[in-house]
Design a protein around this motif. Structure first.
Motif, PDB file in Angstrom:
ATOM      1  N   ASP A 182     131.701 111.276  50.070  1.00  0.00           N
ATOM      2  CA  ASP A 182     132.864 112.157  49.998  1.00  0.00           C
ATOM      3  C   ASP A 182     132.703 113.089  48.797  1.00  0.00           C
ATOM      4  O   ASP A 182     132.839 112.693  47.652  1.00  0.00           O
ATOM      5  CB  ASP A 182     134.127 111.286  49.847  1.00  0.00           C
ATOM      6  CG  ASP A 182     135.368 112.133  49.574  1.00  0.00           C
ATOM      7  OD1 ASP A 182     135.274 113.380  49.634  1.00  0.00           O
ATOM      8  OD2 ASP A 182     136.421 111.548  49.294  1.00  0.00           O
ATOM      9  N   ARG A 183     132.387 114.334  49.085  1.00  0.00           N
ATOM     10  CA  ARG A 183     132.088 115.297  48.009  1.00  0.00           C
ATOM     11  C   ARG A 183     133.237 115.437  47.005  1.00  0.00           C
ATOM     12  O   ARG A 183     133.016 115.736  45.837  1.00  0.00           O
ATOM     13  CB  ARG A 183     131.800 116.688  48.596  1.00  0.00           C
ATOM     14  CG  ARG A 183     130.677 116.717  49.610  1.00  0.00           C
ATOM     15  CD  ARG A 183     129.792 117.957  49.373  1.00  0.00           C
ATOM     16  NE  ARG A 183     128.397 117.567  49.402  1.00  0.00           N
ATOM     17  CZ  ARG A 183     127.711 117.198  48.327  1.00  0.00           C
ATOM     18  NH1 ARG A 183     128.283 117.191  47.135  1.00  0.00           N
ATOM     19  NH2 ARG A 183     126.451 116.843  48.422  1.00  0.00           N
ATOM     20  N   GLY A 184     134.457 115.256  47.454  1.00  0.00           N
ATOM     21  CA  GLY A 184     135.583 115.528  46.571  1.00  0.00           C
ATOM     22  C   GLY A 184     136.183 114.316  45.890  1.00  0.00           C
ATOM     23  O   GLY A 184     137.243 114.384  45.292  1.00  0.00           O
ATOM     24  N   ARG A 185     135.467 113.168  45.995  1.00  0.00           N
ATOM     25  CA  ARG A 185     136.046 111.937  45.440  1.00  0.00           C
ATOM     26  C   ARG A 185     136.306 112.063  43.946  1.00  0.00           C
ATOM     27  O   ARG A 185     135.642 112.844  43.253  1.00  0.00           O
ATOM     28  CB  ARG A 185     135.096 110.754  45.656  1.00  0.00           C
ATOM     29  CG  ARG A 185     133.990 110.628  44.590  1.00  0.00           C
ATOM     30  CD  ARG A 185     132.729 111.248  45.063  1.00  0.00           C
ATOM     31  NE  ARG A 185     131.732 111.413  44.011  1.00  0.00           N
ATOM     32  CZ  ARG A 185     130.460 111.712  44.278  1.00  0.00           C
ATOM     33  NH1 ARG A 185     130.039 111.883  45.515  1.00  0.00           N
ATOM     34  NH2 ARG A 185     129.610 111.876  43.295  1.00  0.00           N
ATOM     35  N   GLY A 231     139.607 112.710  37.507  1.00  0.00           N
ATOM     36  CA  GLY A 231     139.754 113.214  38.864  1.00  0.00           C
ATOM     37  C   GLY A 231     138.550 113.984  39.368  1.00  0.00           C
ATOM     38  O   GLY A 231     138.478 114.329  40.546  1.00  0.00           O
ATOM     39  N   ARG A 232     137.578 114.202  38.489  1.00  0.00           N
ATOM     40  CA  ARG A 232     136.428 114.999  38.912  1.00  0.00           C
ATOM     41  C   ARG A 232     135.440 114.180  39.733  1.00  0.00           C
ATOM     42  O   ARG A 232     135.368 112.945  39.583  1.00  0.00           O
ATOM     43  CB  ARG A 232     135.735 115.589  37.678  1.00  0.00           C
ATOM     44  CG  ARG A 232     136.534 116.719  37.039  1.00  0.00           C
ATOM     45  CD  ARG A 232     135.900 117.151  35.742  1.00  0.00           C
ATOM     46  NE  ARG A 232     135.980 116.102  34.732  1.00  0.00           N
ATOM     47  CZ  ARG A 232     135.393 116.181  33.535  1.00  0.00           C
ATOM     48  NH1 ARG A 232     134.653 117.244  33.228  1.00  0.00           N
ATOM     49  NH2 ARG A 232     135.519 115.217  32.659  1.00  0.00           N
ATOM     50  N   PRO A 233     134.669 114.851  40.560  1.00  0.00           N
ATOM     51  CA  PRO A 233     133.760 114.117  41.460  1.00  0.00           C
ATOM     52  C   PRO A 233     132.467 113.664  40.803  1.00  0.00           C
ATOM     53  O   PRO A 233     131.829 112.751  41.321  1.00  0.00           O
ATOM     54  CB  PRO A 233     133.476 115.123  42.581  1.00  0.00           C
ATOM     55  CG  PRO A 233     133.702 116.470  41.972  1.00  0.00           C
ATOM     56  CD  PRO A 233     134.719 116.295  40.897  1.00  0.00           C
ATOM     57  N   GLU A 234     132.071 114.252  39.671  1.00  0.00           N
ATOM     58  CA  GLU A 234     130.803 113.851  39.051  1.00  0.00           C
ATOM     59  C   GLU A 234     130.871 112.378  38.675  1.00  0.00           C
ATOM     60  O   GLU A 234     131.804 111.942  38.002  1.00  0.00           O
ATOM     61  CB  GLU A 234     130.525 114.657  37.767  1.00  0.00           C
ATOM     62  CG  GLU A 234     130.318 116.138  37.991  1.00  0.00           C
ATOM     63  CD  GLU A 234     131.652 116.865  38.161  1.00  0.00           C
ATOM     64  OE1 GLU A 234     132.661 116.425  37.598  1.00  0.00           O
ATOM     65  OE2 GLU A 234     131.671 117.882  38.898  1.00  0.00           O
ATOM     66  N   CYS A 235     129.874 111.628  39.105  1.00  0.00           N
ATOM     67  CA  CYS A 235     129.944 110.199  38.846  1.00  0.00           C
ATOM     68  C   CYS A 235     128.562 109.593  38.628  1.00  0.00           C
ATOM     69  O   CYS A 235     127.802 109.398  39.573  1.00  0.00           O
ATOM     70  CB  CYS A 235     130.653 109.486  39.990  1.00  0.00           C
ATOM     71  SG  CYS A 235     130.856 107.739  39.655  1.00  0.00           S
ATOM     72  N   PRO A 236     128.234 109.284  37.388  1.00  0.00           N
ATOM     73  CA  PRO A 236     126.923 108.692  37.074  1.00  0.00           C
ATOM     74  C   PRO A 236     126.729 107.332  37.746  1.00  0.00           C
ATOM     75  O   PRO A 236     125.585 106.921  37.937  1.00  0.00           O
ATOM     76  CB  PRO A 236     126.970 108.536  35.547  1.00  0.00           C
ATOM     77  CG  PRO A 236     128.046 109.457  35.080  1.00  0.00           C
ATOM     78  CD  PRO A 236     129.043 109.503  36.183  1.00  0.00           C
ATOM     79  N   ILE A 237     127.795 106.656  38.070  1.00  0.00           N
ATOM     80  CA  ILE A 237     127.650 105.353  38.734  1.00  0.00           C
ATOM     81  C   ILE A 237     127.031 105.547  40.116  1.00  0.00           C
ATOM     82  O   ILE A 237     126.030 104.912  40.472  1.00  0.00           O
ATOM     83  CB  ILE A 237     129.019 104.646  38.855  1.00  0.00           C
ATOM     84  CG1 ILE A 237     129.638 104.416  37.473  1.00  0.00           C
ATOM     85  CG2 ILE A 237     128.862 103.321  39.590  1.00  0.00           C
ATOM     86  CD1 ILE A 237     131.078 103.909  37.519  1.00  0.00           C
ATOM     87  N   LEU A 238     127.623 106.470  40.880  1.00  0.00           N
ATOM     88  CA  LEU A 238     127.082 106.742  42.215  1.00  0.00           C
ATOM     89  C   LEU A 238     125.675 107.317  42.102  1.00  0.00           C
ATOM     90  O   LEU A 238     124.796 106.988  42.915  1.00  0.00           O
ATOM     91  CB  LEU A 238     128.005 107.703  42.971  1.00  0.00           C
ATOM     92  CG  LEU A 238     129.374 107.120  43.343  1.00  0.00           C
ATOM     93  CD1 LEU A 238     130.228 108.165  44.030  1.00  0.00           C
ATOM     94  CD2 LEU A 238     129.208 105.892  44.217  1.00  0.00           C
ATOM     95  N   ASP A 239     125.456 108.161  41.084  1.00  0.00           N
ATOM     96  CA  ASP A 239     124.110 108.702  40.887  1.00  0.00           C
ATOM     97  C   ASP A 239     123.115 107.569  40.653  1.00  0.00           C
ATOM     98  O   ASP A 239     122.000 107.580  41.175  1.00  0.00           O
ATOM     99  CB  ASP A 239     124.093 109.660  39.689  1.00  0.00           C
ATOM    100  CG  ASP A 239     124.908 110.922  39.978  1.00  0.00           C
ATOM    101  OD1 ASP A 239     125.274 111.126  41.157  1.00  0.00           O
ATOM    102  OD2 ASP A 239     125.187 111.688  39.031  1.00  0.00           O
TER     103      ASP A 239
END
Lengths: 135, 135
Positions: free
Chosen positions: A71-74, B115-123
DNA sequence: TGTGGGGTCTCCCACTATGGGAAGGTCAAG
DNA sequence: CTTGACCTTCCCATAGTGGGAGACCCCACA
């Protein structure tokens, strides 16, 4: 590519790839002969699953993480919440195991470990010293 | 006494008492009406099992410990060997879980969690930074 | 053209340890 | 005699992984 190559490319066994599909974590295309066909994106999903499993995320949490990943906007806050809850669970379980190990090691430290039958370990398991739990 | 009292007296559920019997860990007498009858010694066995399970001994090891416990002439060395092997297994698993927790916590520490989508965990789960595993 | 071998398919079963629940028998008190 | 607590056996479910059977599919080689 077929399932064998996807398995080699992702580090996930063929068995588990089919299982993950069965529980709806991915949906590869099918070829005319019935074989599953995996695109690079599918292999990326498998690698994601494997990394999450390497961190002992239960599959239901893997499912949620996967949905957020796709989900790009998560909001990263949600991912972080899942991750930190899992960290807490892992630490709790690790502490519990370490406590068991310490307690059993303590029992063993009082055991001669020779040919004689006296054994404080078995006594401890029997509950003989329930009145002196500290020692 | 009947199974209910044995359960209350040992801290083992009725379900599990029947299961332990099914796999041959104990063999209570039967009454004329088919009910299981437990003597004090049976309850002691159940307590022993519970304590061993509290220390996460697998049931197959519980079986061996139980046999040693009931063998008056056993050598404590054998018990000690089983116990120390189990301690090692527990410590290894605890260390493994702690390592996972640390590694995930490290990932989470780089995540803003807003609230931002950038997420080092998912990366990290994706494997984006496989070339910089140390950081 | 036939055959062998490797890949893949779907099913079923196994593991560990525990619990839920159904359908029925037993027993004591009211 | 009914009610309720207790007991019986049997089946199913959980979570994640693997083993194996029986049947196709496809390609190369003789």
């Amino acid at each position: 590519m077929n399932i064998g190559e996807a398995a080699r490319g992702s580090g996930v066994s063929e068995k588990m790839i089919r299982h993950y599909e069965a529980i709806g974590l991915l949906a590869p295309a099918r070829q005319a002969n019935g074989y599953r066909r995996y695109a690079a994106a599918d292999v990326a999903v498998l690698r994601f699953i494997r990394h999450a499993r390497d961190l002992a995320f239960p599959l239901e949490e893997v499912r949620r993480l996967l949905a957020l990943w796709q989900d790009r906007g998560r909001a990263s806050a949600e991912v972080r919440g899942i991750a930190l809850a899992h960290v807490a669970a892992l630490e709790e379980k690790a502490a519990s195991l370490a406590a068991m190990a310490a307690s059993l090691r303590h029992l063993a430290s009082h055991c001669h470990g020779d040919g004689r039958p006296e054994c404080p370990i078995l006594d401890g398991l029997e509950g003989k010293h329930d009145d002196h739990p500290a020692c």
